[in-house]
Structures are given as C-alpha cells and as structure tokens.
Design a protein around this motif. Structure first.
Motif, PDB file in Angstrom:
ATOM      1  N   LYS A 196       0.703  -1.362  -0.026  1.00 18.45           N
ATOM      2  CA  LYS A 196      -0.113   0.171  -0.051  1.00 18.45           C
ATOM      3  C   LYS A 196       0.752   1.391   0.153  1.00 18.45           C
ATOM      4  CE  LYS A 196      -2.132  -1.467   3.850  1.00 18.45           C
ATOM      5  NZ  LYS A 196      -1.690  -2.995   4.119  1.00 18.45           N
ATOM      6  N   HIS A 224      -3.771   3.591   0.364  1.00 18.20           N
ATOM      7  CA  HIS A 224      -3.910   3.031   2.011  1.00 18.20           C
ATOM      8  C   HIS A 224      -4.907   3.984   2.478  1.00 18.20           C
ATOM      9  CE1 HIS A 224      -1.034   1.660   5.266  1.00 18.20           C
ATOM     10  NE2 HIS A 224      -2.185   1.520   5.698  1.00 18.20           N
ATOM     11  N   THR A 225      -4.894   5.227   2.451  1.00 16.89           N
ATOM     12  CA  THR A 225      -5.906   5.873   3.200  1.00 16.89           C
ATOM     13  C   THR A 225      -6.488   7.171   2.009  1.00 16.89           C
ATOM     14  OG1 THR A 225      -4.724   5.645   5.145  1.00 16.89           O
ATOM     15  CG2 THR A 225      -6.591   7.368   5.004  1.00 16.89           C
ATOM     16  N   TRP A 226      -7.523   7.448   2.213  1.00 21.18           N
ATOM     17  CA  TRP A 226      -8.155   8.581   1.701  1.00 21.18           C
ATOM     18  C   TRP A 226      -7.340   9.584   2.125  1.00 21.18           C
ATOM     19  CZ3 TRP A 226     -13.001  11.569   3.032  1.00 21.18           C
ATOM     20  CH2 TRP A 226     -13.330  12.526   1.852  1.00 21.18           C
ATOM     21  N   ASP A 227      -6.758  10.740   1.181  1.00 20.26           N
ATOM     22  CA  ASP A 227      -6.087  11.811   1.511  1.00 20.26           C
ATOM     23  C   ASP A 227      -6.828  13.112   1.695  1.00 20.26           C
ATOM     24  OD1 ASP A 227      -6.271  12.414  -1.063  1.00 20.26           O
ATOM     25  OD2 ASP A 227      -4.085  12.648  -1.343  1.00 20.26           O
ATOM     26  N   SER A 274      -7.708   1.115   0.295  1.00 22.87           N
ATOM     27  CA  SER A 274      -8.109   0.773   1.834  1.00 22.87           C
ATOM     28  C   SER A 274      -8.479   2.096   2.626  1.00 22.87           C
ATOM     29  CB  SER A 274      -6.588   0.215   2.258  1.00 22.87           C
ATOM     30  OG  SER A 274      -6.592   0.358   3.807  1.00 22.87           O
ATOM     31  N   ASP A 275      -9.458   1.762   3.680  1.00 21.07           N
ATOM     32  CA  ASP A 275      -9.896   3.106   4.454  1.00 21.07           C
ATOM     33  C   ASP A 275     -10.044   4.120   3.779  1.00 21.07           C
ATOM     34  OD1 ASP A 275      -8.933   1.260   6.514  1.00 21.07           O
ATOM     35  OD2 ASP A 275      -7.153   2.023   6.721  1.00 21.07           O
ATOM     36  N   VAL A 276     -11.266   4.132   2.993  1.00 16.02           N
ATOM     37  CA  VAL A 276     -11.860   5.213   2.285  1.00 16.02           C
ATOM     38  C   VAL A 276     -13.451   5.018   2.449  1.00 16.02           C
ATOM     39  CG1 VAL A 276     -10.307   5.039   0.317  1.00 16.02           C
ATOM     40  CG2 VAL A 276     -12.413   3.807   0.151  1.00 16.02           C
ATOM     41  N   THR A 287       0.402   5.708   0.484  1.00 13.06           N
ATOM     42  CA  THR A 287      -0.315   7.064   1.022  1.00 13.06           C
ATOM     43  C   THR A 287       0.531   7.627   1.987  1.00 13.06           C
ATOM     44  OG1 THR A 287      -2.378   6.245   0.618  1.00 13.06           O
ATOM     45  CG2 THR A 287      -2.349   8.244   1.962  1.00 13.06           C
ATOM     46  N   ASN A 288       0.867   7.191   3.142  1.00  9.07           N
ATOM     47  CA  ASN A 288       1.633   7.672   4.121  1.00  9.07           C
ATOM     48  C   ASN A 288       2.962   8.283   3.729  1.00  9.07           C
ATOM     49  OD1 ASN A 288      -0.609   7.211   5.849  1.00  9.07           O
ATOM     50  ND2 ASN A 288       0.078   5.211   6.073  1.00  9.07           N
ATOM     51  N   ASN A 319      -1.846  10.925  -2.202  1.00  8.66           N
ATOM     52  CA  ASN A 319      -2.224   9.932  -3.418  1.00  8.66           C
ATOM     53  C   ASN A 319      -2.186  10.302  -4.717  1.00  8.66           C
ATOM     54  OD1 ASN A 319      -3.171   7.998  -1.369  1.00  8.66           O
ATOM     55  ND2 ASN A 319      -5.148   9.159  -1.101  1.00  8.66           N
ATOM     56  N   LEU A 345     -10.538  -2.921   5.034  1.00 10.58           N
ATOM     57  CA  LEU A 345     -11.354  -2.316   5.990  1.00 10.58           C
ATOM     58  C   LEU A 345     -11.071  -2.668   7.449  1.00 10.58           C
ATOM     59  CD1 LEU A 345     -14.379  -1.584   4.088  1.00 10.58           C
ATOM     60  CD2 LEU A 345     -12.726   0.217   4.652  1.00 10.58           C
TER      61      LEU A 345
END
Length: 369
Positions: free
Chosen positions: A90, A132-135, A162-164, A92-93, A105, A189
C-alpha cells in the motif's frame, strides 16, 4: 490447519487465501517498532504460513519504515515462492516528512511508491497495489488514471482501496467502469466483533461493485483474545492496548459484555476466544479474506485453526446480538423491520395468496396491441 481453500478476490480471477498474513510487525523501525520482529524472528512466521498453503501477504511501504517490505522481499526470495504469492502493498503515508510530495495519493507519489516498493520487495511486479488511506485532496480521477498506467506498464496486476469512505469507493469503481480503466477488486477495512460500522454501507457497496473486503484487525487490536481485563484502573493486561498503545481506544460496558459472550461461546466450542473472533470475521458476508498478524509461528498456527470449525447458528446469533451496533439515521430506515412497517404497509415481501401463479406476458410494441 490448512489454507488450501481459496476465494476469488472481488470481481476478478485472483484467488486468495481466506486468511491473509499481516506483516505490519515485520521489522523494528518506524511507527511499529515497539512490537516489531527482526528478520530471523519473522522467518518462522512466514514459513508457517506458506507451508500451510497460504498465498496472500499484506504489507505497506509505511510499515516499520520500509523494513516490512525489505524483510518480505528477502524471505520470499529465500523460499523461492514469488510466483505463488499474491503480494499486496500500500501507499499514501509519507516516507519523507520534509517532502510534500512524498505522501498522499497524487500521481507523483504513487509512481515513486511503486518503484520503491518493487526495490524493497525484490520483485518486478506487485500483484495488488492499494491506496492506503483517502487523503481528502487528490481527485479520484488522478488515482484511477495512475492505477491504469501502472497496470499497463506491468508494474502492478490489480488495484484496490483501503480505508476510504463508501461513496469514494463507489465513485472510483463507477468511473473505472465508465471509462474502461482498470477496476478496483478489493476494499481493505477494519472489521471485527468490536468494530462493525462498515456494515452500514461498505459491505453492501463491496458486494454490489465487485470489491472483495479484506478485513484488518479482526481481533480488535488484541482485545478479543481475552488477555485484557476490566479493573478500577481501566484496561489491564500485557499487550499493545496497555499503556500508550491504548490511547484512542475507549472500552465501554458493552465491549466487556461482548467479551463475556465471546468467552462463553469459545468455552462451549472448546476453542480460544481469538479463534472464534477470527472465524466470525472470515465467514461474514462480503469478506474475502481476514488479515491475521502473529508474533510467533505458534500464534499463527492457532489463528489458522480458526478455519477448522463452524460457529453454530444459535451461538453466532449470540455473538451478533452482543456486538450489534444500533443503526443511526438514515440507516435505520433501511432495515427490513422499518421498511415492512412504513413502505410495505406491514405486508411481508413474498407473501402470496394460495393458488397464486405469476402471469408472464411477452412485450409487444404499442402499435401492435
């Protein structure tokens, strides 16, 4: 304790194990250093999973500051199993706090993240690449175009999220279908007996849009193992949730009552509380795979045994009732009870008078009627 039963991941031809190996604790650097494992400590965990028939491995460039990917790359090469593995990572971070484009992203970071992950994992392609995660910033169209370009370039085989929010996943998949871009095949999730909020929208969205859900933290960060107890000082016990690791968690009377129900069910079945909790997640509607991490090969072996039994209907009903999250509005309006009362005037859908036979008519143009 075999993982040789595989599920299709979403609306794709990719076959994955019902339990995925989570490797967030592979490595001793970065954010997860407090409970990380060295390569020598991770090796028996990895081998136990592969020997059991497991093929689905989850990591991220952020885990242990990149060490998780590097260790996995070494272990996979050492075992000679790259082609057999479904390797998922993944992005994003941020991987460089001083660089505003080293996180999020956007296209620049996505491409940079792929190249870096490929190097650390010692492979020339990723089976599954996840946002990885919605920014909250990058247009979804930019993410989709980059996923599509990376797939055409042979860097990745499949894409996922993931995690959106559920609406974001729905928009992404709809745009991908409308513009013939590579589709998403999974949603990763949080899901467990103590965290069922995704049932409000995400599960139904996944089922409707061809997104197989991979559940992370199916043991509620270890709470559902039963190793923690409630005392006048709050949560006590040895594990990640003790001390600073428990910051951000709030355990209520409802959670402790759930834990008692889980313990009762486990005792009746003659298995551990963790095995019941993991089995419950892995067998829920819409769940393609549950991500199981482990601190040792023995602990992983115990998790694998969670697939060796079935939870009887009456005991599953007890768990469902103890862990249920009352739906808020507008979700309460979508329950069968509410719709039967308001929309269907109390008539159960499917009720038909005796001797009823459906009438089938062939459609004909109005001019011929």
């Amino acid at each position: 304790m075999s993982l040789d039963q595989y599920y299709l991941l979403g609306r794709s031809g990719l076959r994955v194990s019902r339990l995925s190996l989570g490797t967030m604790n592979f490595g001793t650097g970065g954010f997860h250093a407090s409970y990380g494992k060295t390569e020598d400590e991770a090796r028996p965990i990895f081998r136990r999973y592969v020997e059991a028939g497991g093929n689905f491995i989850d990591t991220a460039d952020f885990y242990t500051a990149g060490e998780s990917e590097a260790i996995l790359g070494n272990l996979i090469a050492e075992a000679g199993v790259r082609d057999r593995m479904v390797l998922s990572t993944k992005f994003t971070n941020s991987v460089d706090p001083g660089d505003p484009n080293a996180g999020g992203n956007g296209r620049k970071h996505m491409i940079r993240a792929v190249e870096s992950s490929l190097r650390r994992l010692r492979t020339d392609y990723l089976d599954l690449f996840l946002l990885h995660t919605w920014d909250r910033i990058t247009p979804v169209e930019e993410v989709l175009r980059t996923f599509d370009d990376l797939t055409k370039a042979g860097k990745i085989r499949y894409a996922g999220l993931s995690d959106v929010p559920a609406w974001y996943a729905a928009r992404a998949q709809t745009l991908a279908e409308a513009h013939s871009l590579v589709p998403m095949i999974t949603l990763q999730l949080p899901y467990s007996l103590v965290e069922r909020t995704i049932e409000a929208e995400h599960v139904a969205a996944g089922q409707a849009l061809g997104l197989g859900i991979t559940a992370w933290s199916p043991l509620g960060s270890g709470f559902l193992t039963g190793k923690y107890r409630n005392s006048d000082k709050g949560l006590t016990g040895e594990g990640r949730l003790s001390g600073e690791g428990g910051v951000g968690y709030e355990w209520t009377d409802r959670h402790w009552a759930l834990l008692k129900t889980l313990e009762t069910v486990a005792d009746e079945l003659g298995v551990t509380m963790a095995q019941v909790a993991l089995n419950w997640v892995a067998t829920q509607p819409g769940i393609a795979s549950a991500i199981a991490g482990a601190s040792s090969a023995e602990q992983l072996g115990s998790s694998l045994a969670a697939l060796d039994f079935e939870i009887p209907g009456e005991l599953r009903a007890d768990l469902d009732a103890a862990s249920a999250v009352p739906p808020g509005k507008p979700y309460v309006m979508f329950t069968p009870e509410y719709q039967s009362w308001i929309i269907n005037a109390g008539v159960k859908l499917g009720d038909k008078p005796a001797g009823y036979h459906p009438v089938v008519r062939n459609w004909v143009p109005e001019s011929q009627r």
